[in-house]
Scaffold this motif. Sequence first.
Motif, PDB file in Angstrom:
ATOM      1  N   ARG A 142       0.852  -1.188   0.000  1.00  7.75           N
ATOM      2  CA  ARG A 142       0.000   0.000   0.000  1.00  7.75           C
ATOM      3  C   ARG A 142       0.887   1.237   0.000  1.00  7.75           C
ATOM      4  O   ARG A 142       2.112   1.117   0.114  1.00  7.75           O
ATOM      5  CB  ARG A 142      -0.948   0.018   1.205  1.00  7.75           C
ATOM      6  N   CYS A 143       0.252   2.400  -0.087  1.00  5.34           N
ATOM      7  CA  CYS A 143       1.022   3.639  -0.168  1.00  5.34           C
ATOM      8  C   CYS A 143       0.319   4.728   0.636  1.00  5.34           C
ATOM      9  O   CYS A 143      -0.917   4.798   0.662  1.00  5.34           O
ATOM     10  CB  CYS A 143       1.159   4.070  -1.629  1.00  5.34           C
ATOM     11  N   VAL A 144       1.119   5.557   1.299  1.00  2.61           N
ATOM     12  CA  VAL A 144       0.613   6.713   2.032  1.00  2.61           C
ATOM     13  C   VAL A 144       1.210   7.965   1.394  1.00  2.61           C
ATOM     14  O   VAL A 144       2.434   8.072   1.267  1.00  2.61           O
ATOM     15  CB  VAL A 144       0.995   6.659   3.520  1.00  2.61           C
ATOM     16  N   VAL A 145       0.374   8.894   0.975  1.00  4.45           N
ATOM     17  CA  VAL A 145       0.816  10.162   0.405  1.00  4.45           C
ATOM     18  C   VAL A 145       0.788  11.216   1.505  1.00  4.45           C
ATOM     19  O   VAL A 145      -0.230  11.388   2.179  1.00  4.45           O
ATOM     20  CB  VAL A 145      -0.099  10.596  -0.766  1.00  4.45           C
ATOM     21  N   ILE A 146       1.912  11.919   1.693  1.00  5.23           N
ATOM     22  CA  ILE A 146       2.009  12.918   2.749  1.00  5.23           C
ATOM     23  C   ILE A 146       2.516  14.235   2.160  1.00  5.23           C
ATOM     24  O   ILE A 146       3.594  14.279   1.563  1.00  5.23           O
ATOM     25  CB  ILE A 146       2.952  12.462   3.881  1.00  5.23           C
ATOM     26  N   ASN A 147       1.743  15.283   2.331  1.00  4.80           N
ATOM     27  CA  ASN A 147       2.124  16.606   1.836  1.00  4.80           C
ATOM     28  C   ASN A 147       3.019  17.293   2.856  1.00  4.80           C
ATOM     29  O   ASN A 147       2.578  17.639   3.957  1.00  4.80           O
ATOM     30  CB  ASN A 147       0.883  17.448   1.562  1.00  4.80           C
ATOM     31  N   VAL A 148       4.282  17.505   2.510  1.00  3.79           N
ATOM     32  CA  VAL A 148       5.221  18.251   3.355  1.00  3.79           C
ATOM     33  C   VAL A 148       5.828  19.415   2.570  1.00  3.79           C
ATOM     34  O   VAL A 148       6.915  19.896   2.879  1.00  3.79           O
ATOM     35  CB  VAL A 148       6.333  17.335   3.919  1.00  3.79           C
ATOM     36  N   ALA A 149       5.109  19.876   1.552  1.00  4.39           N
ATOM     37  CA  ALA A 149       5.585  20.986   0.724  1.00  4.39           C
ATOM     38  C   ALA A 149       5.399  22.307   1.463  1.00  4.39           C
ATOM     39  O   ALA A 149       4.745  22.384   2.504  1.00  4.39           O
ATOM     40  CB  ALA A 149       4.821  21.015  -0.599  1.00  4.39           C
ATOM     41  N   SER A 150       5.977  23.374   0.914  1.00  2.00           N
ATOM     42  CA  SER A 150       5.835  24.702   1.504  1.00  2.00           C
ATOM     43  C   SER A 150       4.380  25.147   1.475  1.00  2.00           C
ATOM     44  O   SER A 150       3.597  24.745   0.601  1.00  2.00           O
ATOM     45  CB  SER A 150       6.695  25.719   0.744  1.00  2.00           C
ATOM     46  N   THR A 151       4.012  25.980   2.437  1.00  2.00           N
ATOM     47  CA  THR A 151       2.642  26.472   2.548  1.00  2.00           C
ATOM     48  C   THR A 151       2.253  27.297   1.330  1.00  2.00           C
ATOM     49  O   THR A 151       3.008  28.152   0.880  1.00  2.00           O
ATOM     50  CB  THR A 151       2.492  27.330   3.811  1.00  2.00           C
ATOM     51  N   GLU A 152       1.052  27.045   0.815  1.00  2.83           N
ATOM     52  CA  GLU A 152       0.537  27.829  -0.302  1.00  2.83           C
ATOM     53  C   GLU A 152      -0.572  28.749   0.198  1.00  2.83           C
ATOM     54  O   GLU A 152      -1.216  28.454   1.219  1.00  2.83           O
ATOM     55  CB  GLU A 152      -0.012  26.905  -1.395  1.00  2.83           C
ATOM     56  N   PRO A 153      -0.816  29.864  -0.476  1.00  2.00           N
ATOM     57  CA  PRO A 153      -1.935  30.728  -0.089  1.00  2.00           C
ATOM     58  C   PRO A 153      -3.270  29.999  -0.236  1.00  2.00           C
ATOM     59  O   PRO A 153      -3.413  29.102  -1.072  1.00  2.00           O
ATOM     60  CB  PRO A 153      -1.834  31.896  -1.074  1.00  2.00           C
ATOM     61  N   ALA A 154      -4.233  30.369   0.574  1.00  2.00           N
ATOM     62  CA  ALA A 154      -5.562  29.792   0.430  1.00  2.00           C
ATOM     63  C   ALA A 154      -6.167  30.251  -0.890  1.00  2.00           C
ATOM     64  O   ALA A 154      -5.926  31.379  -1.333  1.00  2.00           O
ATOM     65  CB  ALA A 154      -6.446  30.229   1.594  1.00  2.00           C
ATOM     66  N   PRO A 155      -6.947  29.393  -1.564  1.00  2.00           N
ATOM     67  CA  PRO A 155      -7.546  29.793  -2.842  1.00  2.00           C
ATOM     68  C   PRO A 155      -8.582  30.898  -2.641  1.00  2.00           C
ATOM     69  O   PRO A 155      -9.174  31.037  -1.570  1.00  2.00           O
ATOM     70  CB  PRO A 155      -8.194  28.498  -3.335  1.00  2.00           C
ATOM     71  N   HIS A 156      -8.777  31.674  -3.684  1.00  2.00           N
ATOM     72  CA  HIS A 156      -9.779  32.733  -3.665  1.00  2.00           C
ATOM     73  C   HIS A 156     -11.085  32.213  -4.254  1.00  2.00           C
ATOM     74  O   HIS A 156     -11.090  31.314  -5.098  1.00  2.00           O
ATOM     75  CB  HIS A 156      -9.297  33.939  -4.474  1.00  2.00           C
ATOM     76  N   ALA A 157     -12.190  32.774  -3.812  1.00  2.00           N
ATOM     77  CA  ALA A 157     -13.485  32.425  -4.384  1.00  2.00           C
ATOM     78  C   ALA A 157     -13.469  32.741  -5.876  1.00  2.00           C
ATOM     79  O   ALA A 157     -13.022  33.810  -6.282  1.00  2.00           O
ATOM     80  CB  ALA A 157     -14.590  33.202  -3.681  1.00  2.00           C
ATOM     81  N   GLY A 158     -13.908  31.805  -6.658  1.00  2.00           N
ATOM     82  CA  GLY A 158     -13.946  32.014  -8.094  1.00  2.00           C
ATOM     83  C   GLY A 158     -12.723  31.505  -8.841  1.00  2.00           C
ATOM     84  O   GLY A 158     -12.689  31.563 -10.076  1.00  2.00           O
ATOM     85  N   ASP A 159     -11.700  31.020  -8.108  1.00  2.00           N
ATOM     86  CA  ASP A 159     -10.534  30.445  -8.791  1.00  2.00           C
ATOM     87  C   ASP A 159     -10.991  29.261  -9.642  1.00  2.00           C
ATOM     88  O   ASP A 159     -11.717  28.379  -9.164  1.00  2.00           O
ATOM     89  CB  ASP A 159      -9.496  29.965  -7.770  1.00  2.00           C
ATOM     90  N   GLU A 160     -10.532  29.230 -10.873  1.00  2.00           N
ATOM     91  CA  GLU A 160     -10.979  28.183 -11.789  1.00  2.00           C
ATOM     92  C   GLU A 160     -10.221  26.875 -11.588  1.00  2.00           C
ATOM     93  O   GLU A 160     -10.764  25.798 -11.850  1.00  2.00           O
ATOM     94  CB  GLU A 160     -10.823  28.653 -13.242  1.00  2.00           C
ATOM     95  N   MET A 161      -8.974  26.961 -11.132  1.00  2.00           N
ATOM     96  CA  MET A 161      -8.165  25.753 -10.979  1.00  2.00           C
ATOM     97  C   MET A 161      -7.976  25.411  -9.504  1.00  2.00           C
ATOM     98  O   MET A 161      -7.943  26.295  -8.645  1.00  2.00           O
ATOM     99  CB  MET A 161      -6.803  25.933 -11.657  1.00  2.00           C
ATOM    100  N   LEU A 162      -7.856  24.136  -9.232  1.00  2.00           N
ATOM    101  CA  LEU A 162      -7.564  23.691  -7.879  1.00  2.00           C
ATOM    102  C   LEU A 162      -6.144  24.105  -7.500  1.00  2.00           C
ATOM    103  O   LEU A 162      -5.252  24.130  -8.340  1.00  2.00           O
ATOM    104  CB  LEU A 162      -7.670  22.169  -7.785  1.00  2.00           C
ATOM    105  N   PRO A 163      -5.899  24.429  -6.223  1.00  2.00           N
ATOM    106  CA  PRO A 163      -4.525  24.682  -5.799  1.00  2.00           C
ATOM    107  C   PRO A 163      -3.714  23.390  -5.879  1.00  2.00           C
ATOM    108  O   PRO A 163      -4.274  22.284  -5.890  1.00  2.00           O
ATOM    109  CB  PRO A 163      -4.683  25.159  -4.353  1.00  2.00           C
ATOM    110  N   ALA A 164      -2.402  23.528  -5.937  1.00  2.00           N
ATOM    111  CA  ALA A 164      -1.535  22.362  -6.111  1.00  2.00           C
ATOM    112  C   ALA A 164      -1.779  21.302  -5.042  1.00  2.00           C
ATOM    113  O   ALA A 164      -1.827  20.099  -5.337  1.00  2.00           O
ATOM    114  CB  ALA A 164      -0.070  22.797  -6.117  1.00  2.00           C
TER     115      ALA A 164
END
Length: 376
Positions: A142-164
């Motif tokens: 099995r596999c566990v995915v863990i996000n340890v990347a740098s903090t990203e800004p919160a998305p804004h209302a109306g953003d067309e694309m998902l944040p990374a």
Amino acid sequence: MTTSTSTHSVPRTGVWLIGARGSVATTVVAGCAAVAGGLKPSVGMVTHTPPFAGCGLPDLGSLVFGGHDVAACPLPKRAEQLAAQGVLPHDLPHAVQEYLAAADAEIRTGGPLVDDPREDHELISSFAEDIASFRMENGLARCVVINVASTEPAPHAGDEMLPASSLYAAAALRAGAAYVNFTPSTGLHHPALSGPYDVPVAGRDGKTGQTLLRSVLGPMFAQRALTVRSWSGTNLLGGGDGAALADPAAAAAKNAGKERVLADTLGAVPEGVVHIDDVPSMGDWKTAWDHIAFDGFLGARMVLQTTWQGCDSALAAPLVLDLARLLARAHEVGLTGPLPELGFFFKDPDPGAAASLSEQYGVLLGFAQRLRAEGA
């Protein structure tokens, strides 16, 4: 690292790190190799303490690392840089060089890159295929995915694309991998990814320093019926996290978790602000200062000040390994969805989690008993 399970008597578990060449990820991989190989003790690893014996958690030696990153610096070189800063023991990069190189060979280019023409569904499919291929080619149980990347800004209302972070979270779900968000970034906290989930998930934002202390002190004031009038703080830090948090939007996402701990333990957020300042010369080290003004009996006004100085990667890495082991075991026994029992590890735990650190620890011990019973 890349040998199939046919040559291993013990099933192996994949740990797929988002931000796989960053300071935290490098410390995780090097630290896992050091502890598994008997080179260093497992200081800071909660799952290596007696209450977790017999829970069926995967051994550190059975973990196989890979991940996504947009950075090009290979893990052995990154480990050398961290050793020069005093984050890793000076002799460790050489001692685990082969292990680091094997993990680095499993890292794939992340995204979205600048001017990347791919749409969300294409990026998710690509990332999910990377995870699935990693699991299949290495013969992983099995596999566990863990996000340890740098903090990203919160998305804004109306953003067309998902944040990374949400793209990676969606990819983990599609690949059938358990998922942990160790960052304040959006991840699964996006309306498009509201669940239900067929795998266990946990997070967000690992509780490693200033907020760890707040989760202890907040309940102390509440239980002693002392009125907190204000709670302010300052964080000085460098490295990639410091650079990322120089963006006010990213800092706001980080501070939201700090405020939640106070709200949960005190019943309300007291007056005060938290500042995060990027000091590049500090590298991976950070200093956090809190000023707490409170009222005592008959209105006597008093102040508590705390100073926390630590190494962010060294604080985070053992918790990441704990979560990898716990999520892998939870997945193995068939648990799905959010795991509020793991609130001990997070500033912003899943709904239903206890508030204070001592309560969270008690719940975590109960979870260990549950995992032990599932394997009986």
